[in-house]
Design a protein around this motif. Structure first.
Motif, PDB file in Angstrom:
ATOM      1  N   UNK A   1      26.486  77.579  39.831  1.00  0.00           N
ATOM      2  CA  UNK A   1      26.581  76.898  38.247  1.00  0.00           C
ATOM      3  C   UNK A   1      25.624  78.321  37.698  1.00  0.00           C
ATOM      4  N   UNK A   2      24.529  79.408  38.637  1.00  0.00           N
ATOM      5  CA  UNK A   2      24.039  80.492  38.118  1.00  0.00           C
ATOM      6  C   UNK A   2      24.759  81.769  38.250  1.00  0.00           C
ATOM      7  N   UNK A   3      24.926  81.289  39.135  1.00  0.00           N
ATOM      8  CA  UNK A   3      25.949  82.628  39.217  1.00  0.00           C
ATOM      9  C   UNK A   3      26.787  83.848  38.193  1.00  0.00           C
ATOM     10  N   UNK A   4      27.508  82.740  36.922  1.00  0.00           N
ATOM     11  CA  UNK A   4      27.824  83.473  36.186  1.00  0.00           C
ATOM     12  C   UNK A   4      27.264  82.390  34.741  1.00  0.00           C
ATOM     13  N   UNK A   5      26.862  81.299  34.909  1.00  0.00           N
ATOM     14  CA  UNK A   5      25.697  80.779  33.570  1.00  0.00           C
ATOM     15  C   UNK A   5      24.401  80.749  33.740  1.00  0.00           C
ATOM     16  N   UNK A   6      23.984  81.389  32.759  1.00  0.00           N
ATOM     17  CA  UNK A   6      21.927  81.327  32.573  1.00  0.00           C
ATOM     18  C   UNK A   6      22.137  80.295  32.912  1.00  0.00           C
ATOM     19  N   UNK A   7      20.598  80.322  33.439  1.00  0.00           N
ATOM     20  CA  UNK A   7      19.903  79.009  33.822  1.00  0.00           C
ATOM     21  C   UNK A   7      19.534  78.254  32.261  1.00  0.00           C
ATOM     22  N   UNK A   8      19.534  78.389  31.401  1.00  0.00           N
ATOM     23  CA  UNK A   8      19.295  77.418  29.734  1.00  0.00           C
ATOM     24  C   UNK A   8      20.262  76.788  29.602  1.00  0.00           C
ATOM     25  N   UNK A   9      21.755  77.739  29.711  1.00  0.00           N
ATOM     26  CA  UNK A   9      22.493  76.759  29.328  1.00  0.00           C
ATOM     27  C   UNK A   9      23.148  75.938  30.828  1.00  0.00           C
ATOM     28  N   UNK A  10      23.675  76.589  31.580  1.00  0.00           N
ATOM     29  CA  UNK A  10      23.861  75.198  32.521  1.00  0.00           C
ATOM     30  C   UNK A  10      23.245  73.931  32.792  1.00  0.00           C
ATOM     31  N   UNK A  11      21.777  74.229  32.501  1.00  0.00           N
ATOM     32  CA  UNK A  11      20.884  73.003  32.499  1.00  0.00           C
ATOM     33  C   UNK A  11      21.105  72.161  30.981  1.00  0.00           C
ATOM     34  N   UNK A  12      21.652  72.687  29.883  1.00  0.00           N
ATOM     35  CA  UNK A  12      22.003  72.380  28.732  1.00  0.00           C
ATOM     36  C   UNK A  12      23.066  71.745  29.047  1.00  0.00           C
ATOM     37  N   UNK A  13      24.126  71.489  29.222  1.00  0.00           N
ATOM     38  CA  UNK A  13      25.313  71.757  29.018  1.00  0.00           C
ATOM     39  C   UNK A  13      25.227  70.516  30.536  1.00  0.00           C
ATOM     40  N   UNK A  14      24.446  70.588  31.667  1.00  0.00           N
ATOM     41  CA  UNK A  14      24.017  69.199  32.062  1.00  0.00           C
ATOM     42  C   UNK A  14      23.341  67.757  31.607  1.00  0.00           C
ATOM     43  N   UNK A  15      23.108  68.291  31.406  1.00  0.00           N
ATOM     44  CA  UNK A  15      21.385  66.809  30.249  1.00  0.00           C
ATOM     45  C   UNK A  15      22.683  66.946  28.624  1.00  0.00           C
ATOM     46  N   UNK A  16      23.324  67.564  28.907  1.00  0.00           N
ATOM     47  CA  UNK A  16      24.455  66.765  27.138  1.00  0.00           C
ATOM     48  C   UNK A  16      25.466  65.670  27.604  1.00  0.00           C
ATOM     49  N   UNK A  17      25.837  66.963  28.928  1.00  0.00           N
ATOM     50  CA  UNK A  17      26.999  66.259  29.464  1.00  0.00           C
ATOM     51  C   UNK A  17      26.753  64.517  30.364  1.00  0.00           C
TER      52      UNK A  17
END
Length: 315
Positions: A44-60
C-alpha cells in the motif's frame, strides 16, 4: 475417596473444552489476518502515503462494521462515557500504531520489524503485573512469554539484528507501536460488557474521524495516483486485517485476557514463514524449526487455562 463428577460438571467441562478450541482457532485466524497486514501495508505505501493509507483503512473498516452491526440488529452504544473509552482504544489500537508502522515500513526490513513488533506479550505481562493487576501472572505465563520471544529470534535469525540502530527513528516508531498494542489489549478488558463488534466499530469510527481530516490536510489524496496493487492491498487490509480482525480481537480479549490475546504476535511469524514455504518455495534452517517449536510451546503456556484442584467430599 474423591467424588465422581456430576453430569453437570461433565457437561461444563465439555463446554469449556469446546470454547477453548474455538478460542485457539480464532487466535490462529487473528494471527493470520494481522500477519498478512505487513505485506498489505508494504504494498500500500508504495504509492499511497502512510497517513492516507491508514485513514482509508479505518474509514472502510468503520463503514463495514456499522453495516454488519445494522444487519445483525446490534445497536451502536450511545453516551459520552463509552465514546471516550472508544477514543482511548482508537488511539492505542489503530490511530497511533497503524500510522507509525506504515511510516516505519518504508525503511525498516521486515525481519527486524517482526522482532520489534512481536514484543507486545512481554509488555502486556509487565503492564498487567505492574499497573492493572487484573490478571494473575503465573510462572507458566512468564515461561510462555520468554519461550515465544526466543522462538521469534530463532525463526527470523540473528542476522536481521545487524540492521538494529541503522534506522533508529523508524525502529523506535515500531517499538512505540508495540507498546500501544500491549496497552490496547489491557484497556480492551473494559469492553467485556459489550458485543465484540461494538468496540471494534466505535474505535474505527473515532480513528477515521481523526485520520481522514489529517489525510486531507497532509496528503491531499485527490492529487494521488495509487496503483492497482496498492488499492487491492488497501481493500484487503481494511476488510480482513481490520474489520474482521478487530471483531475477533475483542472477543478474544474477553475470553483469553490481554496476555493470552497478545500471543498472536508470536504466531504471526511462523504463519508468515509457512506462507513463504507454500507459495514461494522457501525453506527453513534447523534453528528456525527449533524456533517454531518454541513459539508453539510459548503460545500454549500463555493461553492454557489454569488447572483447578478437584473438590473432594467432606471439604
Amino acid at each position: 475417596m474423591p467424588a465422581l463428577p456430576s453430569a453437570d460438571a461433565r457437561a461444563n467441562h465439555a463446554q469449556g473444552a469446546s470454547g477453548r478450541g474455538l478460542d485457539m482457532a480464532l487466535l490462529l485466524a487473528l494471527s493470520t489476518l494481522w500477519g498478512a497486514s505487513y505485506t498489505c501495508i508494504r504494498l500500500g505505501v508504495a504509492t499511497i502515503p502512510p497517513v492516507t493509507l491508514i485513514a482509508a483503512r479505518t474509514w472502510i473498516a468503520a463503514a463495514l462494521l456499522m453495516a454488519w452491526m445494522a444487519a445483525r440488529g446490534i445497536q451502536i452504544p450511545r453516551g459520552a462515557a463509552v465514546w471516550r473509552r472508544f477514543a482511548v482504544q482508537a488511539m492505542l489500537n489503530s490511530v497511533v500504531p497503524f500510522t507509525l508502522i506504515a511510516w516505519a515500513e518504508q525503511s525498516v526490513p521486515a525481519g527486524l520489524a517482526t522482532i520489534l513488533n512481536s514484543a507486545s506479550p512481554v509488555i502486556a505481562v509487565l503492564g498487567t503485573w505492574l499497573v492493572t493487576r487484573h490478571e494473575r501472572i503465573t510462572a507458566r505465563k512468564l515461561f510462555g512469554v520468554v519461550t515465544g520471544l526466543a522462538g521469534i529470534c530463532l525463526i527470523v535469525g540473528t542476522s536481521v539484528l545487524g540492521g538494529l540502530g541503522l534506522q533508529l527513528l523508524a525502529q523506535l516508531a515500531i517499538v512505540a507501536a508495540t507498546v500501544c498494542y500491549a496497552g490496547a489489549a489491557i484497556y480492551g478488558r473494559s469492553f467485556k460488557d459489550l458485543p465484540a463488534a461494538a468496540p471494534a466499530a466505535g474505535s474505527m469510527i473515532v480513528g477515521a474521524a481523526v485520520l481522514v481530516p489529517a489525510s486531507l490536510v497532509i496528503d491531499r489524496p485527490w492529487t494521488l495516483h495509487p496503483s492497482l496493487s496498492s488499492l487491492a492491498a488497501l481493500l484487503a487490509l481494511s476488510v480482513f486485517s481490520t474489520a474482521l480482525a478487530f471483531v475477533i480481537y475483542f472477543r478474544l480479549v474477553r475470553t483469553l485476557g490481554p496476555v493470552g490475546t497478545t500471543a498472536q504476535a508470536y504466531l504471526r511469524v511462523p504463519i508468515g514463514v509457512g506462507i513463504g514455504i507454500v507459495f514461494l518455495g522457501e525453506s527453513l534452517a534447523a534453528g528456525a524449526w527449533a524456533g517454531l517449536a518454541c513459539v508453539v510451546a510459548g503460545v500454549a503456556a500463555m493461553t492454557m487455562p489454569a488447572r483447578h484442584r478437584p473438590v473432594r467430599q467432606g471439604e
